[in-house]
Design a protein around this motif. Structure first.
Motif, PDB file in Angstrom:
ATOM      1  N   ALA A 221       0.803  -1.225   0.000  1.00  0.00           N
ATOM      2  CA  ALA A 221       0.000   0.000   0.000  1.00  0.00           C
ATOM      3  C   ALA A 221       0.830   1.266   0.000  1.00  0.00           C
ATOM      4  O   ALA A 221       0.325   2.335  -0.378  1.00  0.00           O
ATOM      5  CB  ALA A 221      -0.920   0.007   1.222  1.00  0.00           C
ATOM      6  N   SER A 222       2.086   1.197   0.403  1.00  0.00           N
ATOM      7  CA  SER A 222       2.849   2.411   0.699  1.00  0.00           C
ATOM      8  C   SER A 222       2.995   3.340  -0.508  1.00  0.00           C
ATOM      9  O   SER A 222       2.767   4.549  -0.407  1.00  0.00           O
ATOM     10  CB  SER A 222       4.228   2.039   1.251  1.00  0.00           C
ATOM     11  N   ARG A 223       3.374   2.800  -1.660  1.00  0.00           N
ATOM     12  CA  ARG A 223       3.556   3.671  -2.825  1.00  0.00           C
ATOM     13  C   ARG A 223       2.236   4.336  -3.226  1.00  0.00           C
ATOM     14  O   ARG A 223       2.197   5.530  -3.512  1.00  0.00           O
ATOM     15  CB  ARG A 223       4.127   2.908  -4.020  1.00  0.00           C
ATOM     16  N   TRP A 224       1.129   3.554  -3.224  1.00  0.00           N
ATOM     17  CA  TRP A 224      -0.175   4.123  -3.582  1.00  0.00           C
ATOM     18  C   TRP A 224      -0.531   5.252  -2.626  1.00  0.00           C
ATOM     19  O   TRP A 224      -1.015   6.312  -3.057  1.00  0.00           O
ATOM     20  CB  TRP A 224      -1.245   3.045  -3.549  1.00  0.00           C
ATOM     21  N   LEU A 225      -0.320   5.043  -1.354  1.00  0.00           N
ATOM     22  CA  LEU A 225      -0.648   6.079  -0.371  1.00  0.00           C
ATOM     23  C   LEU A 225       0.148   7.354  -0.631  1.00  0.00           C
ATOM     24  O   LEU A 225      -0.404   8.462  -0.618  1.00  0.00           O
ATOM     25  CB  LEU A 225      -0.373   5.558   1.041  1.00  0.00           C
ATOM     26  N   ILE A 226       1.427   7.204  -0.879  1.00  0.00           N
ATOM     27  CA  ILE A 226       2.290   8.370  -1.127  1.00  0.00           C
ATOM     28  C   ILE A 226       1.829   9.104  -2.379  1.00  0.00           C
ATOM     29  O   ILE A 226       1.717  10.343  -2.392  1.00  0.00           O
ATOM     30  CB  ILE A 226       3.759   7.925  -1.249  1.00  0.00           C
ATOM     31  N   GLU A 227       1.544   8.364  -3.448  1.00  0.00           N
ATOM     32  CA  GLU A 227       1.187   8.989  -4.721  1.00  0.00           C
ATOM     33  C   GLU A 227      -0.202   9.623  -4.695  1.00  0.00           C
ATOM     34  O   GLU A 227      -0.522  10.444  -5.561  1.00  0.00           O
ATOM     35  CB  GLU A 227       1.264   7.943  -5.840  1.00  0.00           C
ATOM     36  N   HIS A 228      -1.023   9.271  -3.703  1.00  0.00           N
ATOM     37  CA  HIS A 228      -2.372   9.834  -3.608  1.00  0.00           C
ATOM     38  C   HIS A 228      -2.521  10.794  -2.431  1.00  0.00           C
ATOM     39  O   HIS A 228      -3.633  11.107  -2.005  1.00  0.00           O
ATOM     40  CB  HIS A 228      -3.411   8.714  -3.512  1.00  0.00           C
ATOM     41  N   GLY A 229      -1.386  11.273  -1.925  1.00  0.00           N
ATOM     42  CA  GLY A 229      -1.425  12.343  -0.935  1.00  0.00           C
ATOM     43  C   GLY A 229      -1.599  11.908   0.500  1.00  0.00           C
ATOM     44  O   GLY A 229      -1.849  12.752   1.371  1.00  0.00           O
ATOM     45  N   PHE A 230      -1.474  10.620   0.781  1.00  0.00           N
ATOM     46  CA  PHE A 230      -1.545  10.129   2.159  1.00  0.00           C
ATOM     47  C   PHE A 230      -0.126   9.891   2.682  1.00  0.00           C
ATOM     48  O   PHE A 230       0.823   9.757   1.908  1.00  0.00           O
ATOM     49  CB  PHE A 230      -2.365   8.839   2.231  1.00  0.00           C
ATOM     50  N   ASP A 231       0.025   9.803   3.992  1.00  0.00           N
ATOM     51  CA  ASP A 231       1.360   9.683   4.582  1.00  0.00           C
ATOM     52  C   ASP A 231       1.477   8.398   5.389  1.00  0.00           C
ATOM     53  O   ASP A 231       1.057   8.354   6.558  1.00  0.00           O
ATOM     54  CB  ASP A 231       1.648  10.891   5.473  1.00  0.00           C
ATOM     55  N   PRO A 232       2.046   7.343   4.810  1.00  0.00           N
ATOM     56  CA  PRO A 232       2.218   6.096   5.566  1.00  0.00           C
ATOM     57  C   PRO A 232       3.244   6.210   6.677  1.00  0.00           C
ATOM     58  O   PRO A 232       3.393   5.282   7.486  1.00  0.00           O
ATOM     59  CB  PRO A 232       2.672   5.103   4.489  1.00  0.00           C
ATOM     60  N   ASN A 233       3.968   7.347   6.730  1.00  0.00           N
ATOM     61  CA  ASN A 233       4.964   7.556   7.776  1.00  0.00           C
ATOM     62  C   ASN A 233       4.378   8.277   8.990  1.00  0.00           C
ATOM     63  O   ASN A 233       5.094   8.589   9.933  1.00  0.00           O
ATOM     64  CB  ASN A 233       6.152   8.355   7.233  1.00  0.00           C
ATOM     65  N   SER A 234       3.074   8.538   8.992  1.00  0.00           N
ATOM     66  CA  SER A 234       2.437   9.128  10.159  1.00  0.00           C
ATOM     67  C   SER A 234       2.535   8.157  11.330  1.00  0.00           C
ATOM     68  O   SER A 234       2.570   6.926  11.131  1.00  0.00           O
ATOM     69  CB  SER A 234       0.970   9.453   9.872  1.00  0.00           C
ATOM     70  N   PRO A 235       2.595   8.673  12.563  1.00  0.00           N
ATOM     71  CA  PRO A 235       2.732   7.786  13.731  1.00  0.00           C
ATOM     72  C   PRO A 235       1.659   6.705  13.759  1.00  0.00           C
ATOM     73  O   PRO A 235       0.473   6.973  13.577  1.00  0.00           O
ATOM     74  CB  PRO A 235       2.580   8.749  14.913  1.00  0.00           C
ATOM     75  N   GLY A 236       2.103   5.469  13.937  1.00  0.00           N
ATOM     76  CA  GLY A 236       1.192   4.344  14.053  1.00  0.00           C
ATOM     77  C   GLY A 236       0.702   3.771  12.743  1.00  0.00           C
ATOM     78  O   GLY A 236      -0.041   2.781  12.747  1.00  0.00           O
ATOM     79  N   CYS A 237       1.121   4.359  11.620  1.00  0.00           N
ATOM     80  CA  CYS A 237       0.623   3.909  10.316  1.00  0.00           C
ATOM     81  C   CYS A 237       1.573   2.892   9.677  1.00  0.00           C
ATOM     82  O   CYS A 237       2.384   2.272  10.360  1.00  0.00           O
ATOM     83  CB  CYS A 237       0.388   5.121   9.423  1.00  0.00           C
ATOM     84  N   GLU A 238       1.475   2.723   8.359  1.00  0.00           N
ATOM     85  CA  GLU A 238       2.117   1.589   7.688  1.00  0.00           C
ATOM     86  C   GLU A 238       3.615   1.482   7.945  1.00  0.00           C
ATOM     87  O   GLU A 238       4.137   0.381   8.184  1.00  0.00           O
ATOM     88  CB  GLU A 238       1.841   1.659   6.181  1.00  0.00           C
ATOM     89  N   PHE A 239       4.344   2.594   7.903  1.00  0.00           N
ATOM     90  CA  PHE A 239       5.789   2.501   8.118  1.00  0.00           C
ATOM     91  C   PHE A 239       6.113   2.058   9.536  1.00  0.00           C
ATOM     92  O   PHE A 239       7.068   1.315   9.756  1.00  0.00           O
ATOM     93  CB  PHE A 239       6.464   3.839   7.797  1.00  0.00           C
TER      94      PHE A 239
END
Length: 246
Positions: A221-239
């Motif tokens: 999911a990480s690349r899709w999230l980044i390319e659509h304006g979401f942040d997987p590096n937010s605390p507690g999220c995918e990263f």
């Protein structure tokens, strides 16, 4: 007059809320077809369909509040989490829907390789972190029996009122699939709640597959999230989910 709230919006779909009505606009009408059919078959509480005029589907709001959100502690009770697990079990034991699964599981190994290569080459994540999670993720590629799955069972898609489940929303990915993916999606970023979910769901679970899906879902999911304006590096999220595997 009620204000228009943008619940989610990206290039593929948008969901708006006006009072107690949700308007779902989707560029792919097959997604709406599946959503309508799945809600009719699912043996769990779902929103009421008010009307449909392609490309828009209008549904009612379900009572209660979401079980939680990714990246923040859930205030829902253990009993509410167990109720969610029991509802997922009822869904999984229901007859399979007549349409093909929405996810092509045979393509996942190649998709995983491509996404891991991108995460490393782009410098988004350290290579050792990606490689370790890829090793864990591969445990999801095992024999399994298809069941009626929700397919996108994020924590925000399950609503509760106190200890009672009041509704499950967003059914466009539903179909025959891997039941452990649903359990992993529900507990992604909330691994400490897995025991509560399984209290309601019962036995016959593959814990290694659930842990594998935590890594696999986050990597895919990480690349899709980044390319659509979401942040997987937010605390507690995918990263953070991926980092916790280290």
């Amino acid at each position: 007059m009620d204000e228009v709230e943008v619940v989610v919006a990206h290039s593929q779909r948008a969901t708006l809320r006006v009072g107690e009505v949700f308007l779902k606009i989707d560029s792919d009408q097959q997604n709406i077809d599946v959503e309508v059919a799945a809600m009719a078959l699912a043996p769990v509480p779902t929103p009421e369909i008010l009307w449909r005029n392609p490309p828009v589907l209008a549904i009612s709001a379900v009572p209660g509040t979401a079980l939680g959100v990714l990246g923040a502690p859930s205030t829902a009770s253990p009993a509410a989490w167990a109720a969610a697990g029991a509802a997922v079990r009822r869904l999984h034991e229901a007859p399979l829907p007549p349409w093909p699964g929405r996810k092509n599981y045979d393509e996942l190994p190649a998709e995983l390789e491509a996404e891991c290569d991108w995460l490393i080459s782009s410098g988004v994540l350290p290579s050792d972190l990606v490689k370790r999670n890829r090793e864990i993720a591969e445990a999801a590629f095992r024999p399994w029996r298809p069941m009626f799955v929700h397919g996108d069972l994020q924590i925000t898609h399950i609503f509760v009122d106190g200890d009672e489940l009041t509704g499950i929303i967003d059914w466009s990915e539903a179909g025959p699939g891997d039941p452990m993916f649903d359990l992993a999606s529900l507990t992604l970023g909330h691994e400490e709640r897995l025991a509560d979910v399984l209290t309601g769901y019962g036995s016959d679970v593959d814990l290694d597959a659930i842990r594998a899906w935590w890594s696999l879902r986050s990597l895919l999911a990480s690349r899709w999230l980044i390319e659509h304006g979401f942040d997987p590096n937010s605390p507690g999220c995918e990263f953070d989910v991926l980092r916790s595997r280290m």
